[in-house]
Each structure stands twice: as structure tokens, then as C-alpha cells.
Scaffold this motif. Structure first.
Motif, PDB file in Angstrom:
ATOM      1  N   LEU A  28       0.829  -1.211   0.000  1.00 53.07           N
ATOM      2  CA  LEU A  28       0.000   0.000   0.000  1.00 53.07           C
ATOM      3  C   LEU A  28       0.866   1.266   0.000  1.00 53.07           C
ATOM      4  CD1 LEU A  28      -2.841  -1.051   2.470  1.00 53.07           C
ATOM      5  CD2 LEU A  28      -3.022  -0.753  -0.019  1.00 53.07           C
ATOM      6  N   ALA A  29       1.959   1.253   0.785  1.00 48.60           N
ATOM      7  CA  ALA A  29       2.842   2.424   0.823  1.00 48.60           C
ATOM      8  C   ALA A  29       3.511   2.650  -0.534  1.00 48.60           C
ATOM      9  CB  ALA A  29       3.887   2.267   1.928  1.00 48.60           C
ATOM     10  N   GLN A  31       2.258   1.735  -3.454  1.00 52.06           N
ATOM     11  CA  GLN A  31       1.217   2.237  -4.346  1.00 52.06           C
ATOM     12  C   GLN A  31       0.935   3.719  -4.088  1.00 52.06           C
ATOM     13  OE1 GLN A  31      -2.302  -0.393  -4.822  1.00 52.06           O
ATOM     14  NE2 GLN A  31      -1.049  -1.914  -3.749  1.00 52.06           N
ATOM     15  N   LEU A  32       1.003   4.124  -2.829  1.00 52.99           N
ATOM     16  CA  LEU A  32       0.825   5.543  -2.501  1.00 52.99           C
ATOM     17  C   LEU A  32       1.950   6.375  -3.118  1.00 52.99           C
ATOM     18  CD1 LEU A  32      -0.787   7.721  -0.964  1.00 52.99           C
ATOM     19  CD2 LEU A  32       0.641   7.193   1.029  1.00 52.99           C
ATOM     20  N   LEU A  33       3.171   5.880  -3.030  1.00 54.90           N
ATOM     21  CA  LEU A  33       4.303   6.577  -3.657  1.00 54.90           C
ATOM     22  C   LEU A  33       4.091   6.723  -5.157  1.00 54.90           C
ATOM     23  CD1 LEU A  33       7.267   4.930  -1.741  1.00 54.90           C
ATOM     24  CD2 LEU A  33       6.756   7.379  -1.810  1.00 54.90           C
ATOM     25  N   GLU A  34       3.603   5.670  -5.792  1.00 52.53           N
ATOM     26  CA  GLU A  34       3.344   5.728  -7.237  1.00 52.53           C
ATOM     27  C   GLU A  34       2.240   6.734  -7.550  1.00 52.53           C
ATOM     28  OE1 GLU A  34       2.516   1.635  -8.140  1.00 52.53           O
ATOM     29  OE2 GLU A  34       4.636   1.088  -8.119  1.00 52.53           O
ATOM     30  N   LEU A  35       1.214   6.795  -6.722  1.00 52.74           N
ATOM     31  CA  LEU A  35       0.116   7.730  -6.937  1.00 52.74           C
ATOM     32  C   LEU A  35       0.594   9.174  -6.794  1.00 52.74           C
ATOM     33  CD1 LEU A  35      -2.974   8.211  -7.317  1.00 52.74           C
ATOM     34  CD2 LEU A  35      -3.131   8.166  -4.814  1.00 52.74           C
ATOM     35  N   ILE A  36       1.373   9.437  -5.761  1.00 58.07           N
ATOM     36  CA  ILE A  36       1.852  10.804  -5.510  1.00 58.07           C
ATOM     37  C   ILE A  36       2.824  11.246  -6.587  1.00 58.07           C
ATOM     38  CG2 ILE A  36       3.215  12.227  -3.913  1.00 58.07           C
ATOM     39  CD1 ILE A  36       1.964  10.536  -1.637  1.00 58.07           C
ATOM     40  N   GLY A  37       3.612  10.311  -7.084  1.00 58.54           N
ATOM     41  CA  GLY A  37       4.557  10.632  -8.145  1.00 58.54           C
ATOM     42  C   GLY A  37       5.953  10.863  -7.604  1.00 58.54           C
ATOM     43  N   PRO A  38       6.930  10.878  -8.524  1.00 55.31           N
ATOM     44  CA  PRO A  38       8.327  10.960  -8.121  1.00 55.31           C
ATOM     45  C   PRO A  38       8.779  12.334  -7.646  1.00 55.31           C
ATOM     46  CG  PRO A  38       8.175  10.979 -10.490  1.00 55.31           C
ATOM     47  CD  PRO A  38       6.778  10.776  -9.962  1.00 55.31           C
ATOM     48  N   THR A  98       6.227  16.414  -1.297  1.00 50.04           N
ATOM     49  CA  THR A  98       7.508  15.934  -0.768  1.00 50.04           C
ATOM     50  C   THR A  98       7.319  15.309   0.605  1.00 50.04           C
ATOM     51  OG1 THR A  98       8.762  17.573  -2.027  1.00 50.04           O
ATOM     52  CG2 THR A  98       9.830  16.659  -0.070  1.00 50.04           C
ATOM     53  N   ARG A  99       6.544  15.966   1.461  1.00 43.39           N
ATOM     54  CA  ARG A  99       6.316  15.430   2.802  1.00 43.39           C
ATOM     55  C   ARG A  99       5.561  14.108   2.748  1.00 43.39           C
ATOM     56  NH1 ARG A  99       1.991  17.122   6.815  1.00 43.39           N
ATOM     57  NH2 ARG A  99       1.087  16.108   5.095  1.00 43.39           N
ATOM     58  N   LYS A 100       4.571  14.002   1.890  1.00 48.52           N
ATOM     59  CA  LYS A 100       3.805  12.765   1.768  1.00 48.52           C
ATOM     60  C   LYS A 100       4.685  11.635   1.226  1.00 48.52           C
ATOM     61  CE  LYS A 100      -0.747  14.899   1.364  1.00 48.52           C
ATOM     62  NZ  LYS A 100      -1.269  14.381   2.631  1.00 48.52           N
ATOM     63  N   ARG A 101       5.575  11.952   0.297  1.00 53.39           N
ATOM     64  CA  ARG A 101       6.520  10.952  -0.210  1.00 53.39           C
ATOM     65  C   ARG A 101       7.461  10.505   0.910  1.00 53.39           C
ATOM     66  NH1 ARG A 101       6.291  13.779  -4.980  1.00 53.39           N
ATOM     67  NH2 ARG A 101       7.891  15.226  -4.357  1.00 53.39           N
ATOM     68  N   GLU A 102       7.970  11.461   1.689  1.00 55.54           N
ATOM     69  CA  GLU A 102       8.872  11.117   2.797  1.00 55.54           C
ATOM     70  C   GLU A 102       8.177  10.221   3.811  1.00 55.54           C
ATOM     71  OE1 GLU A 102      10.109  14.948   4.217  1.00 55.54           O
ATOM     72  OE2 GLU A 102      11.565  15.209   2.595  1.00 55.54           O
ATOM     73  N   ASP A 103       6.908  10.502   4.099  1.00 59.22           N
ATOM     74  CA  ASP A 103       6.149   9.669   5.036  1.00 59.22           C
ATOM     75  C   ASP A 103       6.017   8.246   4.513  1.00 59.22           C
ATOM     76  OD1 ASP A 103       5.812  11.873   6.705  1.00 59.22           O
ATOM     77  OD2 ASP A 103       3.725  12.233   6.127  1.00 59.22           O
ATOM     78  N   ALA A 104       5.615   8.102   3.255  1.00 59.96           N
ATOM     79  CA  ALA A 104       5.439   6.760   2.671  1.00 59.96           C
ATOM     80  C   ALA A 104       6.779   6.028   2.574  1.00 59.96           C
ATOM     81  CB  ALA A 104       4.776   6.862   1.302  1.00 59.96           C
ATOM     82  N   LEU A 105       7.843   6.752   2.219  1.00 57.70           N
ATOM     83  CA  LEU A 105       9.173   6.125   2.161  1.00 57.70           C
ATOM     84  C   LEU A 105       9.623   5.648   3.533  1.00 57.70           C
ATOM     85  CD1 LEU A 105      11.182   8.322  -0.369  1.00 57.70           C
ATOM     86  CD2 LEU A 105      10.799   5.851  -0.495  1.00 57.70           C
ATOM     87  N   ALA A 106       9.311   6.405   4.578  1.00 58.31           N
ATOM     88  CA  ALA A 106       9.670   5.991   5.941  1.00 58.31           C
ATOM     89  C   ALA A 106       8.965   4.688   6.309  1.00 58.31           C
ATOM     90  CB  ALA A 106       9.319   7.093   6.938  1.00 58.31           C
ATOM     91  N   VAL A 107       7.727   4.525   5.865  1.00 54.89           N
ATOM     92  CA  VAL A 107       6.997   3.275   6.116  1.00 54.89           C
ATOM     93  C   VAL A 107       7.690   2.123   5.402  1.00 54.89           C
ATOM     94  CG1 VAL A 107       4.831   2.047   5.669  1.00 54.89           C
ATOM     95  CG2 VAL A 107       4.773   4.382   6.555  1.00 54.89           C
ATOM     96  N   VAL A 108       7.990   2.296   4.129  1.00 56.26           N
ATOM     97  CA  VAL A 108       8.643   1.234   3.353  1.00 56.26           C
ATOM     98  C   VAL A 108       9.990   0.881   3.978  1.00 56.26           C
ATOM     99  CG1 VAL A 108       9.691   0.665   1.111  1.00 56.26           C
ATOM    100  CG2 VAL A 108       7.460   1.806   1.197  1.00 56.26           C
ATOM    101  N   ARG A 109      10.767   1.875   4.305  1.00 54.70           N
ATOM    102  CA  ARG A 109      12.111   1.612   4.858  1.00 54.70           C
ATOM    103  C   ARG A 109      12.048   0.905   6.204  1.00 54.70           C
ATOM    104  NH1 ARG A 109      13.943   7.414   2.839  1.00 54.70           N
ATOM    105  NH2 ARG A 109      14.742   6.797   0.791  1.00 54.70           N
TER     106      ARG A 109
END
Length: 195
Positions: A28-29, A31-38, A98-109
Motif C-alpha cells: 500500500l505504501a 502504491q501511494l508513492l506511485e500515486l503521488i509521483g516521483p 515531498t512530505r507525503k513521499r517522505e512519510d510513505a518512504l519511511a513506512v517502506v524503509r
């Protein structure tokens, strides 16, 4: 502790997750990163300070889930409010993305760093900073799934229709994920509340 965050010394939290739960959260995290974009990548040789002054989009996203994650600041009742919303979006959306990407990346990591125990599950232990990233990402995941499912306030109550879906309903797996994420989010908030 299964399925619920519990406070840890120093202001963090921990939760026991089985391997299926870890896989679902990670998927899910991602997929969220993909939705938000790079996001905007710096161009080689570009002045790094230029990124500080980069302007974002002025139009709301067409995708309803993205529109929920990046809502209008002032509504769209009249031309003046639409212009104010466009101006606000232009100067804030890039940072919010950027903040939403950082949040999702923190979950994945943090999920990738888990060491499985006997049955393939693991105990996820988060620092206070990681807890805030997780809260942001859990909220974004619920907003996205809720938008895709077209969840209303009436659906969410304890007697709401989300709790009475038949097993044959194709939405059932996503509804279960939505409710589970809500329970995780609630227990994480409770662990961070001062006594």
C-alpha cells in the motif's frame, strides 16, 4: 500487542505484525508513492537554490484520490476563491507532495528493515520521528482508499454499511484494509497522547 501499537520508552511505539500484514502495508505504501509521483528531480548543473523557488501546479488534480490528498484551500464557490486556491496550491503543493513521499518512504524503509521472528512475523519498533511519518502515511492511505471506495461518514459508524458487506462484495478486501489501517492509526495516536 498483536495488531495494536503500544508505547515504548522514549516516546516511540511498537506493534507486532505478521508477514502478511507487513506485505500489505509495504504494498500500500509503494502504491501511494506511485500515486503521488516521483516529484521534481533537480536538473544536473541547476542551481540547488532554484528548487526552493520552484512553483507547483495551480490546478487541482483530476484524480479524485489525489484531489483528496491535495484539496482546495479555499473552495471553488466563486472566481476569487478559485484564484486564491490556485495561488495557494502553486506555492504549497510541491512541499506537501515531498512530505507525503517522505512519510510513505519511511513506512517502506522501516518495514524493509524488519527482522522476522519464528513465525515470519516481526515487531516493528518506531522512534518518535518515525511515528509521525507513519501517522501521516496511514492517514494518506486511508484517505486514498476511502476515496476509491467512496466512503461516507454514514458508512464508517459502528453500525455503518462497511461493517455489513457480504464476503461476495468485491470491495470487501479493500474495506478490510481501510478499517485495519484506521485501527492501526487510532492505536498509534493513542500511544503518542500525553498521559
Amino acid at each position: 500487542m498483536a495488531g495494536q501499537f503500544q508505547a515504548t520508552p522514549g516516546g516511540g511505539a511498537s506493534v507486532a505484525l505478521d508477514e502478511v500484514e507487513v506485505a500489505i502495508l509495504r504494498s500500500l505504501a509503494v502504491q501511494l508513492l506511485e500515486l503521488i509521483g516521483p516529484g521534481d528531480q533537480p536538473v544536473e548543473g541547476e542551481n540547488p537554490l532554484a528548487a526552493l523557488f520552484a512553483e507547483g501546479p495551480s490546478e487541482p488534480p483530476a484524480d479524485p484520490a489525489l484531489a483528496r490528498l491535495f484539496p482546495e484551500a479555499y473552495g471553488d464557490e466563486d472566481k476569487e476563491l478559485r484564484e486564491a486556491s490556485a495561488e495557494f496550491r502553486r506555492f504549497t503543493e510541491n512541499d506537501l507532495r515531498t512530505r507525503k513521499r517522505e512519510d510513505a518512504l519511511a513506512v517502506v524503509r522501516s518495514l524493509d528493515a524488519l527482522s522476522p521472528v519464528g513465525d515470519g512475523g516481526a515487531v516493528l519498533t518506531l522512534t518518535p520521528d518515525e511515528c509521525h511519518h507513519w501517522l501521516g502515511s496511514l492517514n494518506d492511505l486511508r484517505l486514498t482508499i476511502g476515496t476509491r471506495l467512496e466512503v461516507s461518514d454514514e458508512d464508517e459508524g459502528q453500525d455503518g454499511s462497511l461493517y455489513r458487506l457480504p464476503d461476495s462484495d468485491p470491495r470487501k478486501p479493500m474495506v478490510m484494509a481501510y478499517l485495519w489501517l484506521g485501527a492501526l492509526q487510532e492505536t498509534l495516536v493513542e500511544t503518542l497522547m500525553p498521559d
